[in-house]
Design a protein around this motif. Sequence first.
Motif, PDB file in Angstrom:
ATOM      1  N   VAL A   1      58.188 -15.601  95.772  1.00 31.03           N
ATOM      2  CA  VAL A   1      58.943 -14.815  96.744  1.00 31.03           C
ATOM      3  C   VAL A   1      57.990 -14.049  97.656  1.00 31.03           C
ATOM      4  N   VAL A   2      56.948 -13.467  97.084  1.00 34.02           N
ATOM      5  CA  VAL A   2      55.981 -12.707  97.893  1.00 34.02           C
ATOM      6  C   VAL A   2      55.292 -13.628  98.894  1.00 34.02           C
TER       7      VAL A   2
ATOM      8  N   ASP B   1      68.210 -12.804  99.622  1.00 30.08           N
ATOM      9  CA  ASP B   1      68.552 -12.973  98.201  1.00 30.08           C
ATOM     10  C   ASP B   1      68.692 -14.450  97.856  1.00 30.08           C
TER      11      ASP B   1
ATOM     12  N   ASN C   1      59.959  -5.081 102.621  1.00 29.13           N
ATOM     13  CA  ASN C   1      60.456  -4.374 101.431  1.00 29.13           C
ATOM     14  C   ASN C   1      60.435  -5.253 100.186  1.00 29.13           C
ATOM     15  N   ARG C   2      60.357  -6.562 100.379  1.00 28.41           N
ATOM     16  CA  ARG C   2      60.363  -7.490  99.238  1.00 28.41           C
ATOM     17  C   ARG C   2      58.969  -7.943  98.842  1.00 28.41           C
TER      18      ARG C   2
ATOM     19  N   GLU D   1      65.535 -16.551  97.091  1.00 29.20           N
ATOM     20  CA  GLU D   1      64.953 -16.443  95.753  1.00 29.20           C
ATOM     21  C   GLU D   1      65.513 -17.490  94.807  1.00 29.20           C
TER      22      GLU D   1
ATOM     23  N   GLN E   1      56.955  -6.338  97.109  1.00 29.85           N
ATOM     24  CA  GLN E   1      56.675  -5.885  95.749  1.00 29.85           C
ATOM     25  C   GLN E   1      57.510  -6.631  94.713  1.00 29.85           C
ATOM     26  N   HIS E   2      58.142  -7.725  95.121  1.00 33.74           N
ATOM     27  CA  HIS E   2      58.939  -8.521  94.191  1.00 33.74           C
ATOM     28  C   HIS E   2      58.038  -9.083  93.092  1.00 33.74           C
ATOM     29  N   PRO E   3      58.507  -9.115  91.837  1.00 39.24           N
ATOM     30  CA  PRO E   3      57.649  -9.619  90.743  1.00 39.24           C
ATOM     31  C   PRO E   3      57.295 -11.095  90.848  1.00 39.24           C
ATOM     32  N   SER E   4      58.090 -11.881  91.582  1.00 42.22           N
ATOM     33  CA  SER E   4      57.814 -13.318  91.704  1.00 42.22           C
ATOM     34  C   SER E   4      56.760 -13.553  92.787  1.00 42.22           C
TER      35      SER E   4
ATOM     36  N   HIS F   1      50.194  -4.344  94.064  1.00 41.81           N
ATOM     37  CA  HIS F   1      51.122  -5.225  93.346  1.00 41.81           C
ATOM     38  C   HIS F   1      50.667  -5.415  91.900  1.00 41.81           C
TER      39      HIS F   1
END
Length: 610
Positions: free
Chosen positions: A413-414, A373, A404-405, A376, A407-410, A439
């Motif tokens: 971050v991906v 977290d 699991n992250r 980010e 699919q993060h919108p940023s 995605h």
Amino acid sequence: MAQQQDVSRLSNRTRTAMVDGKEVDADKAAQIHEVKEVFAKLQKAMKQIALYRHNTERYREYLEDTFSALADFLQRHGQLSLRVNPTSYAFHGTEVMTDDSKDNNLCYPFFANGIRMLMFNDGLTPDELLRFLMLLMSSDGGGMRNNEDFVTKLWKAELSAIQYVVVEGFKAVDDENADDVQMEVDKVVAYLYRQLQGNSDDVMRFARVDSADLDLKLQDVDQVRGAIISGITATPQDKERIQRALADEETNRLLPKMVVILFQLMELCTDEKNFEDVAEAYFQLLDAMLLAERYDVIQQILERFKVTLTKNLRPEVKPLVQHAYERFILKMGEPQRINQIVQVFNAGPVKDPAGVKAYMMQLSADSLPPLLDALERIEVANNRRLMCDVLVDLARDYPDQVANRLQHPSSQVVKDMMYILDQINPPNKLKYIATLLEHTNVVLRLETINTLGRNPSEETLPLIIKCLKGNDSQMRAAAARVMHFYEPERAAQELLHQANHPDFGKRDRNEQRAIFGGIAQVAHSKCQAFIQGILQQKPNMLNKRKVEDAKLLVIEGLAGSPSLPNFQALATVAQDATQSPEIQTAARNAALEMKTRLLGAQAAQRPAAG
């Protein structure tokens, strides 16, 4: 049970807010904001009074908003205590009003006459406030009319609800009552002791104690209205020498002493009854070191724990030391302390990157989610990479938490998660990466196709073929560009199927070019025959435009896949007299551009020079 109490205490800890870039208690922040509003109204009122000085009957009207706001604050809080500076007033260590004007200055007359504290008390009346301000406006900054100084005028004004402290220095005299001195020292010590032993859930409070807090806590120590403390002022050299001594004491002596004392206390005097108090002292020291960015001291504490556990301790003490050690590491990984590291990362280049990395490497696997977290929220690129490198080691056995992250919108971050997974290299890495094909960010989907294509296998081939036959034109084009990485027979079959599809002529030009370019790169006889068949077609009156467009598309496809065979194919078309001038020119330009890309601009210019 102790761990549950820690979690409960953390969930209910004091709220904080940012004021002028500093984190303070939320209640104090609200008071500071309210006092700022009071002085904003006061400054506005004083400008009106200065502008309409002759209209004395309306002075009360001009001050009405100011008095209402101030009286409301005093009714709820009892007193407003202000530190007086040359051009400002400070409340709870924060400037609430600044006045650097030459005329009718609201701050400098007090400071120039030795007043360092102003206190407004509940019960203040509009008349008293007006008399106080009129006295201030009549001052010339250094003295008063009728040979009376400013402090004398204040005393004669009989301002019952307004108090002040005049400081002209301080000195201890020989006949000073030792009991009185001890009483004042005891008040200071008692305040510091309460800060250390208090049961507040604000885990950072002890680390924020400073002299400004003491000023407000010692209101009853020689701070009565009109009190004057005289003495000798310290010289700048004295202040500098004391500051150096204090810094040296804190940096080189105090911290090691505190660590040694705490561990001696742990070894010799700790039992079940006082264990919580001793453990709390370690946590407060941890918070102080985090605020000071002294990660080296934190590492010393951890090493000292390990050394202590190797000693021949009393049977009842060793479990307590082990428990304190485990709780200390647990506290290191709690969200509010990780947030402190995030603030350090966002402040710019890290002073001690090795120390920060060593701190995070000590954390347990339970700290992985809050660290992910925190990643980010890190804005400095180099510090994001530092955090990613730490997460590579912490997440090596837990790649699912990173995947699991994905699919993060940023997209940033991906990309960070992809970097971590690539460094970990788990057995099912491609399976994780394949999830990005769904995605919402089209750029990430296209980058995923390129990544899968450059890792050809029986596992990734169905995924690429699915994209090649999908509904998205951009994804079909990206899949066509990587098909040549796979087995030639299967690549030729799939690409030729797309090129001969009934709706191929209606597709986007970029997709058509990508499919023809993919066919040109596949080392298979069917693909080569397909390309040559188009280039050798003879147009007639009915199909001339269609044949020419197909040849141009082949040229564009060859040009998009630089290689020596494709360069030779373009050169052959450029020299083929049976081709139309348009096709020859397009092939010649594409060949020259490809030669530039393959050999460099200088090499491409040599034939022209000859």
